[in-house]
Design a protein around this motif. Structure first.
Motif, PDB file in Angstrom:
ATOM      1  N   VAL A  93      10.412  15.987  40.720  1.00 51.98           N
ATOM      2  CA  VAL A  93      10.850  14.962  39.960  1.00 51.98           C
ATOM      3  C   VAL A  93       9.593  14.647  38.999  1.00 51.98           C
ATOM      4  O   VAL A  93       9.613  14.519  37.859  1.00 51.98           O
ATOM      5  CB  VAL A  93      11.394  13.892  40.718  1.00 51.98           C
ATOM      6  CG1 VAL A  93      11.372  12.706  39.723  1.00 51.98           C
ATOM      7  CG2 VAL A  93      12.437  14.290  41.421  1.00 51.98           C
ATOM      8  N   ILE A  94       8.567  14.445  39.885  1.00 52.55           N
ATOM      9  CA  ILE A  94       7.170  14.403  39.044  1.00 52.55           C
ATOM     10  C   ILE A  94       6.888  15.232  38.030  1.00 52.55           C
ATOM     11  O   ILE A  94       6.202  15.090  36.817  1.00 52.55           O
ATOM     12  CB  ILE A  94       5.931  14.075  39.963  1.00 52.55           C
ATOM     13  CG1 ILE A  94       6.128  13.022  40.676  1.00 52.55           C
ATOM     14  CG2 ILE A  94       4.541  13.799  39.351  1.00 52.55           C
ATOM     15  CD1 ILE A  94       5.268  12.498  42.174  1.00 52.55           C
ATOM     16  N   VAL A  95       6.741  16.661  38.212  1.00 58.18           N
ATOM     17  CA  VAL A  95       6.586  17.670  37.516  1.00 58.18           C
ATOM     18  C   VAL A  95       7.576  17.553  36.325  1.00 58.18           C
ATOM     19  O   VAL A  95       7.207  17.731  35.234  1.00 58.18           O
ATOM     20  CB  VAL A  95       6.732  19.212  38.090  1.00 58.18           C
ATOM     21  CG1 VAL A  95       6.563  20.222  37.249  1.00 58.18           C
ATOM     22  CG2 VAL A  95       5.573  19.227  39.158  1.00 58.18           C
ATOM     23  N   LEU A  96       8.731  17.342  36.553  1.00 62.12           N
ATOM     24  CA  LEU A  96       9.658  17.274  35.307  1.00 62.12           C
ATOM     25  C   LEU A  96       9.461  16.236  34.531  1.00 62.12           C
ATOM     26  O   LEU A  96       9.886  16.282  33.463  1.00 62.12           O
ATOM     27  CB  LEU A  96      11.284  17.208  36.091  1.00 62.12           C
ATOM     28  CG  LEU A  96      11.642  18.503  36.875  1.00 62.12           C
ATOM     29  CD1 LEU A  96      13.254  17.903  37.450  1.00 62.12           C
ATOM     30  CD2 LEU A  96      11.814  19.448  35.920  1.00 62.12           C
ATOM     31  N   ASN A  97       8.773  15.076  34.836  1.00 60.11           N
ATOM     32  CA  ASN A  97       8.444  13.988  34.113  1.00 60.11           C
ATOM     33  C   ASN A  97       7.003  13.585  34.024  1.00 60.11           C
ATOM     34  O   ASN A  97       6.445  12.602  33.838  1.00 60.11           O
ATOM     35  CB  ASN A  97       9.357  12.773  34.961  1.00 60.11           C
ATOM     36  CG  ASN A  97      10.649  13.026  35.010  1.00 60.11           C
ATOM     37  OD1 ASN A  97      11.369  12.582  33.972  1.00 60.11           O
ATOM     38  ND2 ASN A  97      10.959  13.414  36.224  1.00 60.11           N
ATOM     39  N   ILE A  98       6.312  14.768  34.173  1.00 62.15           N
ATOM     40  CA  ILE A  98       4.545  14.528  34.113  1.00 62.15           C
ATOM     41  C   ILE A  98       4.248  13.880  32.909  1.00 62.15           C
ATOM     42  O   ILE A  98       3.174  13.136  33.311  1.00 62.15           O
ATOM     43  CB  ILE A  98       4.234  15.786  34.255  1.00 62.15           C
ATOM     44  CG1 ILE A  98       2.477  15.830  34.678  1.00 62.15           C
ATOM     45  CG2 ILE A  98       4.176  16.804  33.030  1.00 62.15           C
ATOM     46  CD1 ILE A  98       2.423  15.314  35.966  1.00 62.15           C
TER      47      ILE A  98
END
Length: 489
Positions: free
Chosen positions: A228-233
């Motif tokens: 999730v974090i990588v998708l919304n970095i």
């Protein structure tokens, strides 16, 4: 139960609703300063247990790593999924910041209480170890305080073994029904069978199960959060700034203001990591280590994993989604986390969350049972009592799963936990000078170049310790095999 509601409400108001949270914060701050910020000084040392660099060399004993995973399994539960969501809903993003702060302070409290539990642990006839706040009170403060230890033990059984296990069964069954339409009866039967299989194997089977379940549980949940974090970095810096700005009043407060963020963050953080409640030391005392402070340091890591890692995962999943709207009427609890995950990666993630809740709850059931068993063995040596408790736990897990309204019977859990927290904090303050003595001994040995300090009961003749619990001590090493002191339970 309605007859007792006024009493339970009064106890709850006098503990959690009035002063207990501030007291836990103040005591944790005092322990941190008086110990020389020990949780930060030994921060790197905490992670040695994860790489196998612990004290255990006896496969028949519970290792420091196994004790760590059992306590992590108990701390990590619904509070990390539903509790964080509630804190954000009621206190805004700033609540996350205060959860982090209370965890950093709580790491020291956990170190102190777990070190004392190790110091006063006793060897059982089977060669295992038992300890915890009840035994710490008895052997640390003296027999004149046995009544206080009994009060603690009763509250521990009532809140954790009975009340919280009913809630865990209810949480799993509700999640399975909502996401996969599995009837509560089937979930209850499955949970009861697995619970019975694990708890009838005793602490060794619980520890072995935790050594498998907890890494899978934690790593899978962390992996999902990292996706999730990588998708919304690109949005991550803004979210982190929101957390800090709302906590410290740099930005217009939402969801009740800065005070709500502070209150919710501290409350949910303490409920999640349990630092100061005296629950985790019951498990910490089972580990075979060379020095009490070694396991105290390991248990600090448990608080760090629970709040700084797992709770943060939930917070970022929620705050990076479009589901949470600051200041707006928001969905509470598991539903907010679930909808946030779906918003990020799709509908399949609700099944993943159900699986995560199942593992979280099952690990908590194992942990809660052992707390009850440990407290019961303190009050009675009758082996039948343990069998009765095991049967009762299986029945309670099943009841909590199949009857949505049955958990109202266990509304005493929070007030009972409030009492045991007060009792534990009283004991910690009275025994803090003793804790400082063994911390100083640990530090002195490190300064002498000893990589793994060894506790020697002979250096502390005024303390009521069990020499047989410290086989690595010089006196124990020098004694013939059959001449070691007998256990003193």
């Amino acid at each position: 139960m309605a007859f007792f509601d006024p009493l339970f409400n009064l106890i709850n108001d006098l503990t959690w609703g009035w002063a207990l949270v501030p007291i836990l914060v103040v005591f944790g701050g005092f322990f941190t300063i008086a110990s020389g910020f020990i949780q930060f000084r030994f921060f790197r040392r905490m992670f040695g247990v994860l790489t196998g660099d612990d004290d255990s060399s006896d496969p028949s004993k519970i290792s420091a790593r196994e004790a760590l995973f059992v306590s992590v399994g108990g701390r990590v539960g619904g509070g990390n999924i539903a509790g964080v969501a509630v804190a954000i809903s009621l206190g805004g993003p700033g609540a996350v910041f205060w959860m982090w702060m209370i965890a950093l302070v709580g790491m020291c409290t956990s170190l102190i209480e777990s070190s004392l539990a190790q110091l006063y642990k006793r060897t059982t006839p089977e060669g295992n170890y038992r300890g915890g706040p009840a035994r710490t009170i008895l052997y640390g403060l003296g027999v004149q305080y046995r009544w206080l230890a009994v009060v603690y033990a009763v509250c521990l059984i009532a809140s954790f073994a009975f009340g919280f296990n009913a809630f865990q069964g209810n949480t799993v069954a509700g999640a399975a029904l909502d996401s996969m339409e599995i009837p509560r009866m089937y979930t209850g039967i499955a949970l009861a069978i697995f619970t019975g299989f694990i708890i009838y194997g005793g602490i060794h089977r619980i520890a072995k199960a935790a050594d498998v379940i907890i890494p899978i549980m934690a790593l899978s949940y962390i992996a999902m959060a990292l996706i999730v974090i990588v998708l919304n970095i690109t949005s991550l810096p803004a979210v982190i700034w929101d957390i800090v700005a709302n906590a410290l009043g740099f930005r217009e407060a939402v969801a009740g203001g800065m005070g709500a963020a502070l209150a919710q963050g501290l409350r949910r953080g303490l409920f999640s990591n349990e630092a100061g409640l005296g629950s985790a030391p019951n498990v910490a005392a089972t580990a075979y280590v060379k020095h009490p402070v070694s396991q105290g340091i390991v248990q600090s890591l448990s608080v760090f994993i629970d709040t700084m890692i797992i709770c943060s995962c939930t917070a970022f999943v929620i705050l990076l989604s479009d589901v949470y709207q600051p200041g707006a009427e928001s969905v509470d609890g598991v539903a907010l986390t679930q909808q946030s995950l779906v918003d990020h990666v799709g509908a399949w993630s609700q099944y993943f969350l159900t699986f995560a809740i199942l593992l979280f709850a099952f690990s908590s059931i194992m942990y809660n049972y052992y707390l009850g068993e440990n407290a019961l063995t303190f009050m009675t040596g009758n082996p039948m009592a343990v069998h009765v408790l095991r049967a009762a736990i299986v029945a309670i897990v099943f009841l909590g799963a199949v009857a949505p309204g049955a958990t109202a019977v266990f509304a005493f859990s929070d007030p009972m936990m409030g009492i045991l927290a007060v009792v534990n904090l009283m004991a910690l303050m009275m025994l803090f000078p003793v804790a400082l003595r063994i911390i100083t001994d640990f530090r002195d040995q490190l300064k002498q170049g000893i990589v793994k300090p060894v506790f020697d009961p002979a250096k502390f003749p005024d303390l009521d310790t069990d020499p047989s619990a410290w086989p690595d001590a010089p006196a124990a090493q020098a004694a013939p095999a059959g001449a070691r002191p007998a256990p003193a339970e």
